[in-house]
Structure formats: C-alpha cells, structure tokens
Design a protein around this motif. Structure first.
Motif, PDB file in Angstrom:
ATOM      1  N   VAL A 108     -30.107  27.352  31.862  1.00  0.00           N
ATOM      2  CA  VAL A 108     -31.113  26.614  31.095  1.00  0.00           C
ATOM      3  C   VAL A 108     -31.691  27.412  29.937  1.00  0.00           C
ATOM      4  O   VAL A 108     -32.241  26.838  28.994  1.00  0.00           O
ATOM      5  N   LEU A 109     -31.587  28.741  29.975  1.00  0.00           N
ATOM      6  CA  LEU A 109     -32.090  29.556  28.863  1.00  0.00           C
ATOM      7  C   LEU A 109     -31.027  29.815  27.805  1.00  0.00           C
ATOM      8  O   LEU A 109     -31.218  30.641  26.909  1.00  0.00           O
ATOM      9  N   ASP A 110     -29.883  29.133  27.924  1.00  0.00           N
ATOM     10  CA  ASP A 110     -28.862  29.148  26.878  1.00  0.00           C
ATOM     11  C   ASP A 110     -28.330  30.560  26.610  1.00  0.00           C
ATOM     12  O   ASP A 110     -28.215  30.989  25.470  1.00  0.00           O
ATOM     13  N   GLU A 111     -27.991  31.258  27.678  1.00  0.00           N
ATOM     14  CA  GLU A 111     -27.494  32.632  27.544  1.00  0.00           C
ATOM     15  C   GLU A 111     -26.021  32.638  27.169  1.00  0.00           C
ATOM     16  O   GLU A 111     -25.227  31.836  27.671  1.00  0.00           O
ATOM     17  N   TYR A 112     -25.657  33.556  26.285  1.00  0.00           N
ATOM     18  CA  TYR A 112     -24.268  33.756  25.874  1.00  0.00           C
ATOM     19  C   TYR A 112     -23.875  35.208  26.123  1.00  0.00           C
ATOM     20  O   TYR A 112     -24.732  36.097  26.156  1.00  0.00           O
ATOM     21  N   PRO A 113     -22.585  35.488  26.275  1.00  0.00           N
ATOM     22  CA  PRO A 113     -22.169  36.886  26.355  1.00  0.00           C
ATOM     23  C   PRO A 113     -22.367  37.580  25.021  1.00  0.00           C
ATOM     24  O   PRO A 113     -22.563  36.931  23.985  1.00  0.00           O
ATOM     25  N   ASP A 114     -22.338  38.919  25.043  1.00  0.00           N
ATOM     26  CA  ASP A 114     -22.373  39.661  23.785  1.00  0.00           C
ATOM     27  C   ASP A 114     -21.252  39.176  22.880  1.00  0.00           C
ATOM     28  O   ASP A 114     -20.174  38.784  23.343  1.00  0.00           O
ATOM     29  N   GLU A 115     -21.495  39.244  21.579  1.00  0.00           N
ATOM     30  CA  GLU A 115     -20.473  38.801  20.638  1.00  0.00           C
ATOM     31  C   GLU A 115     -19.427  39.890  20.412  1.00  0.00           C
ATOM     32  O   GLU A 115     -19.704  41.088  20.535  1.00  0.00           O
ATOM     33  N   ASN A 116     -18.223  39.430  20.088  1.00  0.00           N
ATOM     34  CA  ASN A 116     -17.178  40.367  19.700  1.00  0.00           C
ATOM     35  C   ASN A 116     -17.587  41.112  18.436  1.00  0.00           C
ATOM     36  O   ASN A 116     -18.222  40.546  17.541  1.00  0.00           O
ATOM     37  N   ILE A 117     -17.236  42.374  18.367  1.00  0.00           N
ATOM     38  CA  ILE A 117     -17.511  43.186  17.185  1.00  0.00           C
ATOM     39  C   ILE A 117     -16.271  43.182  16.303  1.00  0.00           C
ATOM     40  O   ILE A 117     -15.199  43.598  16.725  1.00  0.00           O
TER      41      ILE A 117
END
Length: 801
Positions: free
Chosen positions: A755-764
């Motif tokens: 519900v807090l709309d969490e995403y993984p770290d983005e690719n660098i």
C-alpha cells in the motif's frame, strides 16, 4: 510511466474506502499452524500432526492463500513461506509465462510438487535466459487453481528417500477440496496505482454426493490480467538506429494473461474394504509478453512494414492436464494397500506476434508459429503400510512400495518462415534469419525423447517412547538413461516436556537430469564475414556439442542435515526454529556461449562447417547452502475480540564450493574458453535475497476484522561480466492492509498489497555507451523478489454455503 496516485494518496484512499465494503479476511494466523492438524506429507504414519512432525512443515490454508489480492498459487505461497522466493521475470521469453519459484535458495526443480500425495508433472519449459532459476525445468505451480485447494503442506526438508527425485529442498503437497457438500463462489478485481495491470478472477467450488457412498468436489477458476509497464523514455544518444528520444517505446512488466481451470476430486466406497478415488485437472493459460523494441532505423526493421519501429511479442499458450485414479484397500492381516496411476502433461506453444523475418524482405509476415514444447509423464504407484506391535509405547508403521515412471519430451518445429533465411540482403550483406525476438524451432531441433525408471522404497517410523519418535527410510531408483541411485533418511524427535521438543533429520537426495535439460535444442543463424553460421543450444547428444566437451548428464546428489526446536511455552503460542545445511554435488547448469574464433575455426575444420559454437547443459558446480527458518504464531484473546499474530523469518546463504574445470576437449580447442562467468555464478550465490521476514496481525471482533502484514525482503546482488557494473539492491519493507466484514454466508473485501507503493532500487546506468537502445528504459531489476509493479488495490465479493 505515469503514476496516477502518490503512495500516500493511494494508502489514504484505501483506508477511506474501507467502510464502503468490509469483508472477512483470514491471514497467515494461528489457524495456518493448528497444532492438531493431521499431515500426510513427509510421513506415512496415519495420525501424525503438525506439532508431532519430525521435520519442519507448514500448513497453508485457503484463507491464507486468499488473504492478499493475488490468485497465483506461487505468489500466495511466497508471501506465506519465508524461504520461498518467487521473482517476477520480465523480457525472458517463455519464462515470463512460467515463472520459477525457489525454496531455500536452491534450484526451482529441487522442490518436488505433489497433488493429493501423487507426483505432479513438471512444465515443458527449461529456463535458459537471465532469470533466477536459470537451467531448471520445474513444475508450474500456477497451473493449479487456488479455488480447488483445501490446504498446502510445505515440507521444508530433503525427502528423496521417501518420494524420489527432485525433493532436495523440500516437498509442496497440494491437498484438494473433497467435501460432499458445501461450496463457494467468489469474484475478485483490482489494479495497480500506476493505472495498469487491471485484473479480475472468478472462482467457484461445490461438493456433491455420489449415491450412498461416494462424493465429488468440483472447482473452477477463470480470469484476465492486463499488462503492467514500468519502462521509461529512452535516455541514450538519439541516432538513426536508436529509439526516439524522450518516448516510451519499450514495455517492461507483467504480461497479459488469460486463464481458465477446471478440476474435480472424488471417491467412492465400492465396498467396506475397497475405495476408488480420482482427481482430474485441465488448465489453459494464454500469456502475451514483450521482447526488446526495434527502432525504425534499426537494420532488423523493414520501414515499409513498421515505419515507427516495432515491439515484438511472444504469445504462449500453456495447457496442463493431470488425471490420477486409484484404489485403496486392506488385507485381513492389517496391510493397507494403495494402487494408483497418474498421468500429467504440459504443452507450451510459441506464437510470435508484431514481428517480421528480416531475410524475407517486405513480403515478410508479421506473425509466426515458432513451435512447441511438450512434457508427458506417467506414474504407477504401489504403496503398502502396516502397523507393527513391537511392545513399544505405540505401534511402529512399516511402509514399502514401488513406483514406475515414464516420461516423454517433445520439441515441435515451427513453420518454415519462423526460422529460414529468405536470402534478402541488407546493404549487400545477408539479413538475420527467422522471426525477430524468438526464431522458431527447426526440424533439426525437433524430436521426441523418452525414458523410464523404477524405484523401490521402504521405511519404518513411530513413537518409540512417550517422548522419542524416530524414522528411517531408504529408496532405490533405476533410470533407463543415466543409471541407478540409492538414498536414505533418518529422522528423530525428542519431547523434553509439553513445551520443548528437539527434532533432527539427516538424508541424502538426488535430482535426476530432466529430459528438457538433456534434449532441449534451439538454433539461430548469425552471419560472420557474410557467411551463415549456426549458434546452437546443444542437446548433450549433439556431436558438435560433444566435441566442445558436452557429456551425458548425471544426477545431482545432495546431503541434507537439519536441526530444529519446537516451542509451545504458553497456551496459544507456537514457535519453530530449524537450521539446515545442504550440500549439492554436480549441479546442472547451462554454460556460457562458446563462440570464440578458435572454437568456430575448429568446428568448421572438423565436420561442422555451418556451426560457429553454442552452449550446453553440464554438471559443473558443487554448492553448500546454509540457513535457518523461524516460524511463530500466537492467538491473543481480548475482552471482546481476538488478535492473531504470525511471524516468519528465513536466512539463507549459498556458496559455490567447486566449478568444474573445462573438459580436455574444449581446452585443446581454446585454452582461454570461459564456460561459466560471473553473471551466472552470481545467480547462485547472491541473486536471491539473503533473508526475508514477515509479521502479520489480524484483529477480529464479531464479523469485523482488520489484517496487516509487514514484509522485509533482504538485499540481493546482480553481477556483471564487467565488475564495475555490479549492483547490490537494498532491503525493502512492504505493507499489506485489508478490512473485512462477514455476515451470513457473504463476504465483502477491500484490501491493498504494497500500500505504500514500494519499488526496488533502480538500476544504475553508468554510461549510455555501455548499453543498447534500451538505455534507461528498464529502471528496475527483474530479479526483485516482490516485482516492480508498485501498489495494488483489490476488492472481493464471495458467498459460501
């Protein structure tokens, strides 16, 4: 990508929406670990319960499976079993349609799947692309509808001596609903806060009597899921062959899916001493997934067909059939007899859409049939058990039996246009052959391959005293293709008192090389110096592959040790702590592409003039996996309500002990050849989260309840051939929330996952020069254990009678 609600706004909207539709919600609570639940997995004792089990086992109920918005069995299990990892692969060809799941960090095909205690068929697909579980050919868990499930028993322990091949990491036994009355209907719908991925599912089941002594239970499930897309605008330098700058032309996320399943499960008491039983399943799932975008000016494109470029797509049709029938009876001497036959099959078809064959020129079709994979399995079981009175505290159970299994794997060729080279040139040079994104299987790749095996087993187990339980099992298997093997297992449990018990197991195990791993083959054509050369995923019997060091595959072998503590210190509190140590020898994996100039020159000069190289499956690695599982439940009775807690934690670490040296044949051809690089080895050691934790609480008062779950997924790392590009993705917390109200047989649900709309770290992205035209468009890693779709809201209406 456009997000239509901020994370905070989405969470607030969910909470405000709750009073509009409240529903019954049962989460992974103490009900999922009821101590007196009888188990049928990992034991042949008729009255063994969860609390008395000599090995760690989880009981997952339908309420737990339906406690979140998903209707995928593998996804639901990954949220209830701490040691189960189920990433959502994307742009991985057929793997998008059949995602693999890992138990205890081992290979997906190191977990045996049973349905009603009978071996379920594996999927026809072997994973050959860049996903977790690469090189494996596991069961497709999502082919089994949640609507048909009474409970799932997850045995987190090696069990090859009891069940045969594949049970290195554990066993998942799916027990089907079988009541002769009652039923339910349910409709679920939802979507992501980004505005896509809308889906709906309809589920139903019902039980009926068959005459005076029989019963049958039917279940059905059908639904649709839209694609999700988290791709972003192209960030690289815009050229004639690159994607349009600032535009989203790639799609990256979950595929579009249509699914339908039907299942029956029944039995008839023919006489007082003879029972006939049977179940049958049919599942069809259609999956539309995406490849990489071809820009308008790309040499692979034909502008007269696609003036703006094109995004090729793979349309997979997966069909599963499983039928099991048998009889149960007993002799005058007290021997129980169970004789059964089980048939299972999976067919996976490949249709390529929105594509072209560049070598056919402007007349190229834009869709092709690229072929199929099919796996069929026949299993005949003879199982016997008898209680022996040895003058101990309780009788000892003797079990023994035999199993015959036959398997057949078929690769069907695609239509000629999906793989041929039509001769059209590009600037005077030959064009690539076959359908863009997935060239079809060629007649030279196609074929049918079969084998059979027979096994014999025996076991003794029972309560030796009021406090001590023990068991021993041994199994012998003989395969027609790779030989025989013998495995064994010892188990023990000692209850110091009602509050504390110690349990331990020691076993050997194995995973027989699948027919898919032995005989899968596909060919693509590359032009080198204007001449066509084949690049092949070699089957192990291919002469060109053998010349590069391919050998007949051996069984993977394991040594499993576990030690656990079972604690019930106070009423309604149940805690288990189980450590494990698993060594696997001769793990099967897929090599790197062997395509050096030295390899091509040698092949062309020694009887393979059209082959430039390729890759093959081989027994190349030894690994050690260590970890610990902690599971606890507590039911707290308040003045006028109840509060249930469930927590789970898994720590898991795999270390590569040995990488096999290059075969002498390959070394003689190319002393610098690299069979296994950093990327592949990294998937074994750091590709899955090192740990995972969840805590669930559900508060219930009358028909009203509120459920919330916090889950922490540990960090994982993706290695690159260039160490500079290695990246570690940090741990993330996800929160699920649901409100419920039940009145009569009706349930009305509103809930949200993440519900807090969490995403993984983005690719660098270090530099556009290091990437292709996809630069910047794929922001998230597909190995993420919780995906990268963001927040999901859902509603459910159901009726139970």
């Amino acid at each position: 990508m456009t997000r239509k609600l901020s994370p905070l706004a989405f969470a607030v909207a969910l909470v405000l929406a709750a009073p509009a539709a409240l529903a019954q919600e049962t989460s992974p609570s103490s009900d999922a670990q009821t101590l007196d639940t009888l188990i049928v997995t990992g034991t042949r004792v008729a009255d063994r319960t969860v609390a008395e089990s000599t090995a760690p086992i989880d009981i997952i109920t339908p309420e737990v499976l339906e406690s979140t918005g998903t209707v995928e069995l593998a996804t639901a299990l990954s949220r209830a079993v701490p040691s189960l990892n189920f990433p959502r692969a994307a742009i991985n060809d057929g793997t998008d349609a059949m995602r693999p799941a890992q138990l205890r960090g081992l290979a997906p095909d190191h977990t045996l799947v049973l349905v009603n205690g009978k071996r379920y068929h594996p999927g026809a697909l072997v994973n050959v692309n860049g996903s977790q579980g690469r090189s494996s050919s596991p069961v497709d868990l999502n082919s089994i509808p949640i609507s048909a499930i009474e409970r799932v028993e997850v045995l987190r322990d090696g069990a090859s001596a009891q069940y045969g091949s594949d049970a290195i990491a554990g066993v998942i036994n799916i027990v089907l609903k079988g009541a002769d009355s009652g039923g339910s209907v349910s409709v679920t719908g939802g979507g992501y806060s980004a505005g896509d991925g809308r889906q709906y599912q309809a589920l139903a089941d019902a039980g009926f009597k068959l005459g005076e002594s029989g019963k049958v239970h039917f279940a059905a499930q059908a639904g649709h899921q839209d694609q999700t897309d988290r791709a972003r605008p192209f960030l690289g330098t815009v050229t004639a062959t690159s994607a349009p700058g600032g535009k989203v032309v790639q799609r990256y996320g979950d595929p579009e899916v249509d699914n339908a399943s039907f299942l029956y499960n029944g039995e008839v008491d023919v006489t007082d001493y003879l029972t006939f039983y049977s179940y049958g399943l049919h599942t069809k799932r259609e999956t539309l997934s995406n490849g990489f975008f071809r820009p308008a000016g790309d040499s692979r494109n034909i502008p007269s067909i696609y003036p703006d470029g094109f995004l090729p797509q793979i349309f997979n049709t997966s069909t599963d059939v499983s039928v099991s029938s048998g009889i149960k009876t007993f002799t005058a001497g007290g021997t129980n007899i169970d004789i059964s036959y089980t048939y299972g099959s999976n067919e996976l078809e490949f249709d390529i859409k929105n594509t072209l064959n560049r070598s056919l020129g402007p007349t190229s079709p834009t869709a092709f049939y690229a072929g199929s994979l099919e796996l069929k399995q026949h299993v005949l079981n003879f199982d016997f058990n008898k209680q022996l009175d040895w003058g101990l505290a309780y009788p000892v159970t003797l079990s023994y039996g035999a199993e015959w299994r036959g398997e057949k794997f078929t690769i069907g060729a695609g239509e000629p246009g999906s793989y041929i080279n039509g001769g059209v040139l590009i600037a005077g040079a030959p064009a690539p052959s076959g359908a863009q994104v997935f060239p079809g299987f060629r007649p030279s790749d196609s074929g049918s391959f079969d084998r059979n095996n027979i096994s014999f087993y025996a076991g003794l187990e029972g309560d030796l005293t009021e406090k001590l339980s023990a068991g021993i099992a041994v199994r012998y298997e003989d395969y027609s293709d790779f030989g025989d093997t013998t495995t064994g297992k010892l188990t023990g449990r000692y209850a110091f008192n009602d509050a504390v018990a110690l349990r331990a197991t020691a076993s050997t195990g194995f995973h027989a090389p699948s027919l898919q791993q032995q005989y899968y083959q596909t060919t693509s054509t590359n032009f080198i110096g204007g001449l066509p050369f084949d690049l092949v995923t070699f089957r192990v019997t291919n002469p060109a592959g053998i010349s590069l060091g391919a050998e007949p595959l051996k069984a993977e072998e394991s040594d499993n040790l576990s030690l656990g503590l079972v604690l019930t210190p106070i009423e309604n509190l149940y805690v288990t702590i189980d450590g494990y140590h698993i060594k696997v020898k001769d793990r099967i994996t897929l090599s790197e592409n062997l395509t050096s100039t030295a390899v091509r020159t040698w092949l062309n000069a020694n009887g393979f003039p059209d082959v430039a190289g390729g890759r093959y499956f081989t027994n190349a690695l030894d690994t050690t996996t260590k970890g610990v599982d902690v599971v606890g439940t507590y039911k707290w009775a308040l003045a006028s309500s109840t509060l249930d807690f469930t927590t789970g934690y898994n720590y898991n670490k795999t270390k590569i002990d040995r990488v096999a040296p290059n075969p002498a044949a390959l070394t003689a051809i190319d002393p610098t050849a690299l069979r296994f690089g950093r990327v592949e080895l990294g998937r074994f050691e750091v590709g899955a989260p090192r740990d995972k934790f969840f805590l669930n609480g559900i508060w219930t008062k009358g028909g009203f309840s509120v459920s919330t779950t916090a889950t922490r997924y540990g960090e994982f790392t993706i290695l690159n051939a260039n160490p500079v590009l290695d990246q570690t993705f940090g741990a993330k917390w996800l929160f699920d929330l649901a409100f419920s109200y039940k009145t009569g047989g009706w349930e009305f649900t509103v809930g949200g996952d993440n519900v807090l709309d969490e995403y993984p770290d983005e690719n660098i992205f270090i530099s556009p020069a290091l990437n292709t035209s996809t630069t910047g468009q794929l922001p998230y890693p597909s190995q993420s254990p919780f995906g990268f779709n963001g927040a999901y809201a859902y509603g459910r209406i159901s009726y139970t009678w």
